[in-house]
Design a protein around this motif. Structure first.
Motif, PDB file in Angstrom:
ATOM      1  N   LEU A  29       5.948 -23.505  54.931  1.00 37.81           N
ATOM      2  CA  LEU A  29       6.029 -22.695  53.715  1.00 37.81           C
ATOM      3  C   LEU A  29       7.347 -21.923  53.655  1.00 37.81           C
ATOM      4  O   LEU A  29       7.940 -21.752  52.568  1.00 37.81           O
ATOM      5  CB  LEU A  29       4.843 -21.728  53.653  1.00 37.81           C
ATOM      6  N   ARG A  44      10.052 -21.883  50.781  1.00 37.62           N
ATOM      7  CA  ARG A  44      10.434 -20.589  50.197  1.00 37.62           C
ATOM      8  C   ARG A  44      11.934 -20.383  50.237  1.00 37.62           C
ATOM      9  O   ARG A  44      12.512 -19.783  49.303  1.00 37.62           O
ATOM     10  CB  ARG A  44       9.706 -19.474  50.952  1.00 37.62           C
ATOM     11  N   CYS A  65       9.619 -20.631  43.396  1.00 34.27           N
ATOM     12  CA  CYS A  65       8.285 -20.067  43.622  1.00 34.27           C
ATOM     13  C   CYS A  65       7.191 -21.083  43.315  1.00 34.27           C
ATOM     14  O   CYS A  65       6.150 -21.117  43.982  1.00 34.27           O
ATOM     15  CB  CYS A  65       8.119 -18.815  42.768  1.00 34.27           C
ATOM     16  N   ALA A  66       7.398 -21.908  42.259  1.00 32.24           N
ATOM     17  CA  ALA A  66       6.375 -22.878  41.883  1.00 32.24           C
ATOM     18  C   ALA A  66       6.108 -23.859  43.022  1.00 32.24           C
ATOM     19  O   ALA A  66       4.951 -24.265  43.257  1.00 32.24           O
ATOM     20  CB  ALA A  66       6.789 -23.629  40.623  1.00 32.24           C
ATOM     21  N   VAL A 119       6.423 -23.197  46.186  1.00 27.77           N
ATOM     22  CA  VAL A 119       5.685 -22.480  47.224  1.00 27.77           C
ATOM     23  C   VAL A 119       4.208 -22.397  46.853  1.00 27.77           C
ATOM     24  O   VAL A 119       3.327 -22.608  47.686  1.00 27.77           O
ATOM     25  CB  VAL A 119       6.276 -21.073  47.431  1.00 27.77           C
ATOM     26  N   ARG A 120       3.920 -22.095  45.584  1.00 23.20           N
ATOM     27  CA  ARG A 120       2.529 -22.028  45.142  1.00 23.20           C
ATOM     28  C   ARG A 120       1.842 -23.382  45.269  1.00 23.20           C
ATOM     29  O   ARG A 120       0.672 -23.469  45.700  1.00 23.20           O
ATOM     30  CB  ARG A 120       2.475 -21.560  43.699  1.00 23.20           C
ATOM     31  N   ALA A 121       2.530 -24.435  44.884  1.00 18.56           N
ATOM     32  CA  ALA A 121       1.932 -25.770  44.981  1.00 18.56           C
ATOM     33  C   ALA A 121       1.628 -26.140  46.430  1.00 18.56           C
ATOM     34  O   ALA A 121       0.707 -26.927  46.699  1.00 18.56           O
ATOM     35  CB  ALA A 121       2.870 -26.801  44.349  1.00 18.56           C
ATOM     36  N   ARG A 122       2.379 -25.572  47.346  1.00 18.67           N
ATOM     37  CA  ARG A 122       2.140 -25.858  48.772  1.00 18.67           C
ATOM     38  C   ARG A 122       1.022 -24.982  49.335  1.00 18.67           C
ATOM     39  O   ARG A 122       0.288 -25.401  50.224  1.00 18.67           O
ATOM     40  CB  ARG A 122       3.435 -25.620  49.550  1.00 18.67           C
ATOM     41  N   ILE A 123       0.869 -23.791  48.788  1.00 21.38           N
ATOM     42  CA  ILE A 123      -0.137 -22.871  49.321  1.00 21.38           C
ATOM     43  C   ILE A 123      -1.539 -23.229  48.852  1.00 21.38           C
ATOM     44  O   ILE A 123      -2.522 -23.095  49.599  1.00 21.38           O
ATOM     45  CB  ILE A 123       0.209 -21.415  48.926  1.00 21.38           C
ATOM     46  N   VAL A 124      -1.668 -23.697  47.611  1.00 13.50           N
ATOM     47  CA  VAL A 124      -2.995 -23.925  47.029  1.00 13.50           C
ATOM     48  C   VAL A 124      -3.856 -24.868  47.876  1.00 13.50           C
ATOM     49  O   VAL A 124      -5.023 -24.546  48.194  1.00 13.50           O
ATOM     50  CB  VAL A 124      -2.859 -24.438  45.581  1.00 13.50           C
TER      51      VAL A 124
END
Length: 234
Positions: A68, A72, A77-78, A80-85
């Motif tokens: 992550l 980052r 940011c998008a 990072v979010r797609a990787r966190i979900v």
């Protein structure tokens, strides 16, 4: 560009300096060295530490946090979010599984408490007193149970019985004379040669044809030659 000594980001983030050293070894928080060998960090070290702490609160592994951080560092940011979900979805499934295990464990504890609240045995502890509980395990695979036939056996179904053992000799009754060495049931006797009808003047020893009966009998069951000669001598 201002740099920070190790004590400064540790105070601002609330992360111990020893943890910062570990993060550097794990590749999460890079640090440069001064000419004297002291660590120094960039101005984004505090924000980076906040992101690491947040990911740890989600229960993510260090390997996932490292990936992550690489995303980052790209500044999107998008991404990072797609990787966190999906990582958070996996953690939810893991939490649900652990929750079910805790519910089952709580129910088991309640059952043990109910059993132990009853009257105790008069003697010492034993396998059925309830103080010792065994771990529940699935039943081990065993042999498959099959119904046995209850149909009576007949001689025609097992011809080897008639071929192997001689049949009982015919007689007026079951107590009549039998075949040579065959007791009731058709099995040969191991106790010795069959009885022979002799005349009063006949020797008590069996005839020479029967001296070696049975052929495979042990030597101690065969009459010795000395005894035979002495019994037949005038």
């Amino acid at each position: 560009m201002s740099t920070l000594r190790i004590s400064q980001p540790a105070e601002r983030s609330g992360v111990p300096a020893s943890t910062l050293r570990f993060y550097e070894t794990a590749g999460l928080l890079p640090a440069e060295r001064t000419s004297s060998g002291y660590r120094q960090y960039g101005p984004d070290a505090v924000e980076r530490l906040a992101f690491i702490s947040s990911a740890k609160l989600l229960g993510l592994a260090l390997e996932d946090i490292r990936d992550l951080l690489d995303v980052r560092d790209a500044g999107v940011c998008a991404a990072v979010r797609a990787r966190i979900v999906p990582l958070v979805a996996d953690r939810i499934a893991d939490a649900d599984r652990r929750s079910a295990e805790l519910v089952a464990f709580s129910a088991r504890l309640a059952e043990v408490r109910r059993q132990l609240s009853g009257p105790a045995p008069s003697g010492g502890c034993g396998p059925d007193c309830g103080c010792t509980t065994a771990e529940e395990q699935p039943p081990a695979p065993g042999p498959v149970m099959a119904a046995l036939s209850t149909r009576p056996r007949r001689a025609a179904d097992e011809p080897w019985r008639e071929a192997r053992w001689p049949a009982r000799s015919a007689g007026p009754s079951s107590a009549g004379p039998r075949s040579a060495g065959a007791p009731p049931g058709g099995r040969p006797s191991w106790r010795g040669p069959p009885a022979v009808q002799r005349s009063p003047t006949e020797s008590a020893w069996p005839s020479p044809a029967l001296r070696s009966w049975p052929p495979n009998s042990p030597p101690w069951r065969r009459p010795s030659r000395t005894a035979v000669r002495s019994s037949t001598s005038p």
